[in-house]
Design an enzyme around this catalytic site. Structure first.
Site, PDB file in Angstrom:
ATOM      1  N   LEU A  21      20.930  -6.514   7.606  1.00 15.21           N
ATOM      2  CA  LEU A  21      20.351  -6.561   6.263  1.00 15.21           C
ATOM      3  C   LEU A  21      18.700  -6.837   6.524  1.00 15.21           C
ATOM      4  O   LEU A  21      18.337  -6.470   5.409  1.00 15.21           O
ATOM      5  CB  LEU A  21      20.649  -8.082   5.739  1.00 15.21           C
ATOM      6  CG  LEU A  21      22.557  -7.883   5.439  1.00 15.21           C
ATOM      7  CD1 LEU A  21      22.891  -9.457   5.139  1.00 15.21           C
ATOM      8  CD2 LEU A  21      22.731  -7.082   4.299  1.00 15.21           C
ATOM      9  N   GLY A  22      18.321  -7.348   7.541  1.00 17.09           N
ATOM     10  CA  GLY A  22      16.836  -7.307   7.564  1.00 17.09           C
ATOM     11  C   GLY A  22      16.514  -7.947   8.825  1.00 17.09           C
ATOM     12  O   GLY A  22      17.123  -8.525   9.759  1.00 17.09           O
ATOM     13  N   ALA A  23      15.119  -8.151   9.030  1.00 17.11           N
ATOM     14  CA  ALA A  23      14.608  -8.622  10.147  1.00 17.11           C
ATOM     15  C   ALA A  23      13.104  -9.110  10.092  1.00 17.11           C
ATOM     16  O   ALA A  23      12.419  -8.570   9.064  1.00 17.11           O
ATOM     17  CB  ALA A  23      14.466  -7.608  11.275  1.00 17.11           C
ATOM     18  N   GLY A  25       9.920 -12.249  11.488  1.00 18.57           N
ATOM     19  CA  GLY A  25       9.092 -12.692  12.675  1.00 18.57           C
ATOM     20  C   GLY A  25       9.940 -13.837  13.251  1.00 18.57           C
ATOM     21  O   GLY A  25      10.052 -14.037  14.755  1.00 18.57           O
ATOM     22  N   GLY A  27      13.521 -13.829  13.424  1.00 16.28           N
ATOM     23  CA  GLY A  27      14.686 -13.418  13.863  1.00 16.28           C
ATOM     24  C   GLY A  27      15.309 -12.297  13.055  1.00 16.28           C
ATOM     25  O   GLY A  27      14.654 -11.394  12.268  1.00 16.28           O
ATOM     26  N   VAL A  29      18.650 -10.755  10.488  1.00 18.46           N
ATOM     27  CA  VAL A  29      19.808 -11.058   9.365  1.00 18.46           C
ATOM     28  C   VAL A  29      20.506 -10.185   9.365  1.00 18.46           C
ATOM     29  O   VAL A  29      20.276  -8.693   9.024  1.00 18.46           O
ATOM     30  CB  VAL A  29      19.080 -11.554   8.075  1.00 18.46           C
ATOM     31  CG1 VAL A  29      20.228 -11.953   7.112  1.00 18.46           C
ATOM     32  CG2 VAL A  29      18.190 -12.504   8.038  1.00 18.46           C
ATOM     33  N   ASP A 137       8.723 -21.956   0.307  1.00 17.80           N
ATOM     34  CA  ASP A 137       8.684 -20.358   0.311  1.00 17.80           C
ATOM     35  C   ASP A 137       9.526 -19.749  -0.823  1.00 17.80           C
ATOM     36  O   ASP A 137      10.075 -18.610  -0.813  1.00 17.80           O
ATOM     37  CB  ASP A 137       9.052 -19.787   1.577  1.00 17.80           C
ATOM     38  CG  ASP A 137       8.571 -18.532   1.715  1.00 17.80           C
ATOM     39  OD1 ASP A 137       7.537 -18.060   1.368  1.00 17.80           O
ATOM     40  OD2 ASP A 137       8.809 -17.663   2.623  1.00 17.80           O
TER      41      ASP A 137
END
Length: 709
Positions: A21-23, A25, A27, A29, A137
């Site tokens: 799904l994504g990455a 800094g 780690g 996902v 965030d």
């Protein structure tokens, strides 16, 4: 979603990885599917961070606190392993796009969508702050869009409000352009910082632009601290609200709860998004439906060649086959010249069938007050569960045997916590029924949540207890007054006196009810409070009756109600009198005496003496030798519901993690009502309320249709 890379794991704990799904800094996902079929976003922390003892401690704390966030607009943590070499956490997967992507592809949201977005995200932040956390965030990338509302995600850098030891000073945490001035200065942010960030998100959603512009990070941070935000493009109603959120002084900003009130509008969340975003969500959801099933386990065959899929265990040999094999063996003995072989061959006795395979045992826990102040309800639970277990285990076709482990918490929070920890640590236990006291249920919930152990309550109604593992088999306190509203509408009653006792239960029942009455525009609400032990009840009632109410509704507990009912009777009030479920105890008519007669009292429990109890009541009398008490039928239903959900998995021994996602999708027809749950909150869905009238010191069950009473 991108394909998995060679370095990505194919499986983590009970999750099969389907894609990336994504990455970032910290780690990567991945999209995972649990053994029960539920999709989850699995965030794997980079091992380099995991080697930092301070980071791992922070991660443990964050996961523990994130489990306490309870809001339908905040994506819950459903599983985690904080001790793994590469620690990870799993959250429910939302197929909708991030807000930033939606705005980039379809343009700014219309005004009504931004109002709904702000209200629902404020509700999520309220839950975050109530749990003692700060998100830190809040940005468009951490807001996913769904048809029934947004989802706030990524609590990866959330901190406890008092967590000053684990945070480095002079360090900017968050996303420039969406963080508060105090964060830009490297100071410790609080809940007001999240509200500032939400104001930036709303400005971006409405205009497509950040309120402090773009450019180098240093320039954006400087403008955040010193400049006035650019809000000219915001629609008129939104501008003052967003400006309030973006006050430089944190003390001048609204709280999340205050912001939610400022953004309230009449229309519900359904249909809150414009059509282009709805289509985008539909496309994403369709892709999820097209995901491949989990592949069958494969083993190498005995000889060279292709692998063979194993779809089921090999069948046992039939009796005919066993007899044939026996005869072949006897023939072999004959050819060897054995005299015994002639005797064996001449035997014509059939080989007895093998014993039936032993069924696995499914362990359910019952946590109840069995000897304390609420022992009557606790014993009713124990007897109802006992009957359901006996009936299940007597079935020849039952796929498993049920066993119940009990804990008597006496309604005490310390004992409830100890029981929860014991049950959570016992991996045999797949689900818990209880607790039977509101305070005990709240105290036990954190340990059940951390263990991913499903809990179903047939008695608790406290809306504060809902979370990812908790399911309520009765309406929330805030929804229990619905039949009262139906009754008032059917009789066209106005000037409603709504009275509570100052308790949390009273607040949960009366406030939503009073707001709903006012919202009709047809009914006047007369609010009053009568606390237990009050000495001025007659004077309070006299002042109340001077305003000539058309009906009196009691929304508190049973302690102060008898004196209130007697004062009404003494002053000859004969109008409709209705009470919330807390009054549905034998103590009310016994203590109030004749003053209780005529009161209509709500209950979420079926009166077991009615014809509707039928077969259950007869079976209960046969086993326990008496009439079933109140809440015995509900506990009986909950145990059968758990067994039905476990059997639907078609696995010989399902685990607690298998069972959890299935339960929220389960609908079950019980003795008195239908049980179903909200897939997000675990709250009860349905018409599980009954009305009863006090007559001659006893309750007479009137059924569910308040319009015919």
């Amino acid at each position: 979603m991108a394909p998995l890379r060679p370095t990505d794991p194919s499986r983590i704990a009970g999750y099969r990885m389907l894609g990336r799904l994504g990455a970032g800094g910290m780690g990567v996902v991945l999209l995972g599917r649990s053994t029960g079929g539920a999709l989850a976003a699995v965030k794997i922390i980079h091992p380099s961070y995991a080697q930092d003892a301070a980071f791992r401690e922070r991660f443990r704390r964050e996961v523990r606190l994130a489990r306490q966030v309870r809001s339908r607009y905040a994506v819950p943590v459903v599983d985690a392993d904080t001790e793994a070499l590469a620690p990870w956490l799993a959250t429910e997967f939302v197929p909708g796009p991030p807000l930033g992507e939606a705005v980039d592809r379809t343009g700014p949201l219309p005004e009504h969508s931004v109002l709904d977005l702000g209200r629902m995200l404020a509700e999520a932040l309220e839950a975050v702050h109530t749990a003692g956390m700060v998100h830190r965030d809040v940005k468009p990338g951490n807001v996913l869009l769904a048809p029934d509302g947004p989802r706030l995600i990524d609590f990866g850098i959330a901190r406890a409000l008092d967590d000053t030891v684990l945070t480095a000073t002079d360090m900017v945490v968050g996303s420039p352009g969406f963080l508060a001035p105090e964060q830009a200065r490297g100071e410790q942010p609080g809940p007001a910082g999240d509200v500032f960030s939400l104001g930036c998100v709303l400005a971006y959603a409405a205009t497509g632009e950040r309120p402090f512009g773009a450019g180098p990070v240093e320039a954006v941070l400087y403008r955040t601290v010193h400049d006035t935000p650019r809000l000219d493009a915001l629609p008129g109603p939104l501008r003052p609200v967003v400006a309030h959120c973006l006050a430089k002084d944190a003390a001048q900003r609204p709280t999340a709860a205050e912001l939610r009130a400022l953004l309230t509008r009449d229309t519900p969340a359904e249909g809150w998004l414009p059509a282009p975003i709805d289509r985008l969500i539909a496309e994403r959801s369709a892709r999820m439906l097209a995901l491949p099933d989990i592949e069958a386990t494969r083993v190498e065959p005995a000889g060279p060649g292709a692998t063979t899929a194993v779809t089921a265990p090999p069948a046992r040999p039939s009796w005919t086959r066993r007899r044939t094999l026996t005869l072949i063996a006897r023939a072999a003995a004959l050819t060897a010249g054995s005299t015994t072989a002639f005797w064996l061959l001449g035997e014509d006795r059939p080989t007895p069938p093998p014993p039936a395979p032993r069924r696995p045992t499914l362990h359910i826990a019952l946590q109840a007050d069995l000897s304390g102040p609420g022992a009557a309800a606790g014993r009713a639970h124990r007897q109802g569960v006992d009957l359901a277990v006996a009936q299940h285990n007597a079935r020849a076709d039952a796929p498993f045997t049920l066993a119940v482990v009990r804990a008597d918490d006496r309604g005490d929070t310390a004992l409830a916590t100890a029981a929860a920890r014991r049950f959570a640590a016992d991996q045999r236990i797949v689900a818990v029924i209880g607790a039977t006291a509101d305070e005990a249920a709240g105290a036990a919930l954190a340990d059940y949540d951390a263990a991913g152990l499903p809990v179903i309550s047939a008695l608790d109604g406290d809306i504060r207890h809902l979370n990812r593992v908790y399911l309520r088999a009765r309406p929330d306190n805030a929804l229990q007054m619905h039949p009262v509203a139906q009754y008032l509408g059917a009789h066209d009653l106005d000037r409603i006196a709504v009275v509570d006792d100052g308790s949390e239960y009273g607040r949960q029942t009366t406030r939503p009810f009073a707001e709903a009455l006012r919202g009709t525009g047809r009914r006047t609400v007369i609010a009053e409070t009568v606390e237990p032990g009050a000495t001025d009840v007659p004077a309070t009632v006299a002042a109340l009756l001077a305003r000539r109410p058309g009906a009196v509704v009691w929304g508190g507990g049973p302690e102060a109600l008898p004196s209130f009912a007697r004062a009404l009777a003494d002053q000859r009030y004969r109008g409709p009198r209705l009470a919330a479920e807390a009054a549905y105890t034998t103590a009310f008519p016994r203590t109030a005496g004749p003053a209780a007669d005529g009161w209509l009292v709500l209950s979420t429990a079926l009166d077991p003496s009615t014809d509707r109890a039928g077969d259950f009541a007869r079976a209960f009398r046969a086993r326990h030798g008496g009439t079933p008490p109140v809440f015995a039928a509900e506990a009986y239903d909950v145990l059968r519901l758990l067994a039905s959900a476990a059997a639907s998995l078609e696995r010989p021994a399902p685990t607690r993690h298998d069972l959890l996602p299935v339960l929220r999708r389960t609908a079950f027809d019980g003795v008195g009502k239908r049980y179903a749950f909200n897939a997000e909150s675990g709250g009860y869905v349905g018409t599980g309320m009954f009305l009863n009238r006090v007559e001659a010191g006893r309750f007479r069950w009137l059924g569910q249709d308040a319009t015919r009473i």
